[in-house]
Write an enzyme that holds these catalytic residues in place. Structure first.
Site, PDB file in Angstrom:
ATOM      1  N   SER A  11      41.729  30.054  42.155  1.00  0.00           N
ATOM      2  CA  SER A  11      41.465  31.393  42.682  1.00  0.00           C
ATOM      3  C   SER A  11      40.144  31.381  43.428  1.00  0.00           C
ATOM      4  O   SER A  11      39.096  31.081  42.846  1.00  0.00           O
ATOM      5  CB  SER A  11      41.384  32.413  41.545  1.00  0.00           C
ATOM      6  N   HIS A  36      45.148  30.625  45.472  1.00  0.00           N
ATOM      7  CA  HIS A  36      45.354  31.980  44.935  1.00  0.00           C
ATOM      8  C   HIS A  36      44.275  32.916  45.478  1.00  0.00           C
ATOM      9  O   HIS A  36      43.082  32.640  45.352  1.00  0.00           O
ATOM     10  CB  HIS A  36      45.308  31.929  43.412  1.00  0.00           C
ATOM     11  N   ASP A  38      42.772  36.695  45.519  1.00  0.00           N
ATOM     12  CA  ASP A  38      42.721  37.941  44.747  1.00  0.00           C
ATOM     13  C   ASP A  38      42.222  39.094  45.600  1.00  0.00           C
ATOM     14  O   ASP A  38      41.039  39.173  45.928  1.00  0.00           O
ATOM     15  CB  ASP A  38      41.799  37.760  43.529  1.00  0.00           C
ATOM     16  N   MET A  40      41.405  42.914  45.713  1.00  0.00           N
ATOM     17  CA  MET A  40      41.105  44.029  44.795  1.00  0.00           C
ATOM     18  C   MET A  40      40.625  45.232  45.591  1.00  0.00           C
ATOM     19  O   MET A  40      39.835  45.088  46.530  1.00  0.00           O
ATOM     20  CB  MET A  40      40.016  43.596  43.815  1.00  0.00           C
ATOM     21  N   HIS A  69      47.552  37.825  45.598  1.00  0.00           N
ATOM     22  CA  HIS A  69      47.684  38.707  44.435  1.00  0.00           C
ATOM     23  C   HIS A  69      47.065  40.054  44.779  1.00  0.00           C
ATOM     24  O   HIS A  69      45.849  40.170  44.872  1.00  0.00           O
ATOM     25  CB  HIS A  69      46.959  38.028  43.253  1.00  0.00           C
ATOM     26  N   MET A  71      45.919  43.511  43.927  1.00  0.00           N
ATOM     27  CA  MET A  71      45.533  44.461  42.880  1.00  0.00           C
ATOM     28  C   MET A  71      45.176  45.754  43.605  1.00  0.00           C
ATOM     29  O   MET A  71      44.003  46.111  43.767  1.00  0.00           O
ATOM     30  CB  MET A  71      44.376  43.888  42.057  1.00  0.00           C
ATOM     31  N   MET A 140      49.521  38.289  33.451  1.00  0.00           N
ATOM     32  CA  MET A 140      48.056  38.370  33.423  1.00  0.00           C
ATOM     33  C   MET A 140      47.585  38.080  32.003  1.00  0.00           C
ATOM     34  O   MET A 140      48.003  38.739  31.049  1.00  0.00           O
ATOM     35  CB  MET A 140      47.583  39.779  33.820  1.00  0.00           C
ATOM     36  N   ASP A 176      47.640  34.027  35.041  1.00  0.00           N
ATOM     37  CA  ASP A 176      46.417  34.373  35.761  1.00  0.00           C
ATOM     38  C   ASP A 176      45.373  34.950  34.803  1.00  0.00           C
ATOM     39  O   ASP A 176      45.563  36.041  34.267  1.00  0.00           O
ATOM     40  CB  ASP A 176      46.741  35.380  36.871  1.00  0.00           C
TER      41      ASP A 176
HETATM   42  C1  DX5 Z   1      41.616  38.493  37.797  1.00  0.00           C
HETATM   43  C2  DX5 Z   1      42.139  37.611  38.905  1.00  0.00           C
HETATM   44  C3  DX5 Z   1      42.187  36.164  38.548  1.00  0.00           C
HETATM   45  C4  DX5 Z   1      40.845  35.554  38.304  1.00  0.00           C
HETATM   46  C5  DX5 Z   1      40.988  34.334  37.475  1.00  0.00           C
HETATM   47  O1  DX5 Z   1      41.771  39.813  38.177  1.00  0.00           O
HETATM   48  O2  DX5 Z   1      43.445  38.010  39.240  1.00  0.00           O
HETATM   49  O3  DX5 Z   1      42.873  35.432  39.542  1.00  0.00           O
HETATM   50  O4  DX5 Z   1      40.161  35.244  39.448  1.00  0.00           O
HETATM   51  O5  DX5 Z   1      39.706  33.859  37.208  1.00  0.00           O
HETATM   52  P1  DX5 Z   1      39.392  32.978  35.933  1.00  0.00           P
HETATM   53  O6  DX5 Z   1      40.205  31.756  36.047  1.00  0.00           O
HETATM   54  O7  DX5 Z   1      37.926  32.744  36.057  1.00  0.00           O
HETATM   55  O8  DX5 Z   1      39.768  33.806  34.730  1.00  0.00           O
HETATM   56 ZN    ZN Z   2      44.769  36.742  40.522  1.00  0.00          ZN
END
Ligand code: DX5
Ligand code: ZN
Length: 229
Positions: A11, A36, A38, A40, A69, A71, A140, A176
């Site tokens: 990620s 990956h 993320d 947000m 991903h 969010m 998750m 994840d």
């Molecule tokens: C959390 C993200 C994850 C996160 C994982 O909201 O969706 O992808 O970055 O990070 P680690 O591996 O550090 O838990």
């Molecule tokens: Zn993620």
């Protein structure tokens, strides 16, 4: 082609935000299978990262699968912009709106593979109605919003149950949150094949010193594969 071999998806939430292009090239050179990403929105989750313009910019630096991903809530109206940015897989949250079936239809219509993410507090009740709509289910194992959180062990049983529900369908199970050398074997044994890891991949390395990324990826993959042997 679909396969259930272990795939490591670093990620970039844990990467240097001023160096995303170089970070993507470095993790792929060091053995990452997927990248990956993320996204947000500061609303569905209490953190804000980047949007489709950033995804389009880093796409040029990724040779393999770009796994986005989202969010984001509401999400339906922005799906096409991430497909246009070059996402291979687009994952939306079951919790992000009242019409998840429509959301998954929209992802497939965009040309991307459809991923469905489930928060730790969400059960599998909706799955029988959605299994034919998804290419991947993302379990998750932390509450979404931040990297570096502790793995929530109660989710392992959910992964096992989900794996049974999937049967022979070509559906990936992605994990994840909190994936490390210690937790990867637990989820691999339960049936997961795509392991997202942020802090556990990027720790100890940098774009100028990427070898630790490779070492971390190798250790996580090795631990997961050993649990299947
Ligand atoms: C959390 C993200 C994850 C996160 C994982 O909201 O969706 O992808 O970055 O990070 P680690 O591996 O550090 O838990
Ligand atoms: Zn993620």
């Amino acid at each position: 082609m679909f396969d259930r071999s272990i795939k490591i998806a670093p990620s970039i939430l844990a990467a240097d935000f001023a160096n995303f292009g170089a970070e993507c090239r470095a993790i792929e050179a060091q053995g990452a299978d997927w990248v990956h990403v993320d996204v947000m929105d500061g609303h569905f989750v209490p953190n804000l990262t980047f949007g489709p313009a950033m995804c389009a910019a880093i796409r040029k630096h990724i040779k393999g699968i770009m796994d986005v991903h989202l969010m984001i809530s509401p999400v339906d109206s922005v799906i096409d912009s991430y497909a246009e940015a070059g996402a291979d897989v687009i994952t939306a949250h079951l919790e992000a709106g009242p019409h998840i079936h429509r959301t998954l239809q929209a992802i497939r219509a965009s040309g991307a593979k459809a991923g469905l993410a489930l928060n730790p507090g969400t059960g599998l009740d909706a799955m029988p109605n959605l299994l034919d709509m998804v290419d991947m289910v993302c379990v998750m194992t932390v509450n979404p919003g931040f990297g570096g959180q502790k793995f929530i062990a109660s989710q392992v049983a959910k992964v096992r149950q989900l794996r049974e529900m999937i049967g022979d369908r070509p559906i990936h199970i992605e994990i994840d949150g909190g994936v490390t050398v210690e937790t990867a074997p637990l989820v691999a044994a339960a049936g997961a094949d795509v392991l997202v890891a942020g802090s556990a991949v990027f720790k100890g390395g940098s774009v100028d010193n990427p070898a630790p990324y490779g070492q971390n990826i190798k250790l996580i993959r090795g631990a997961a594969e050993a649990a299947l042997a």
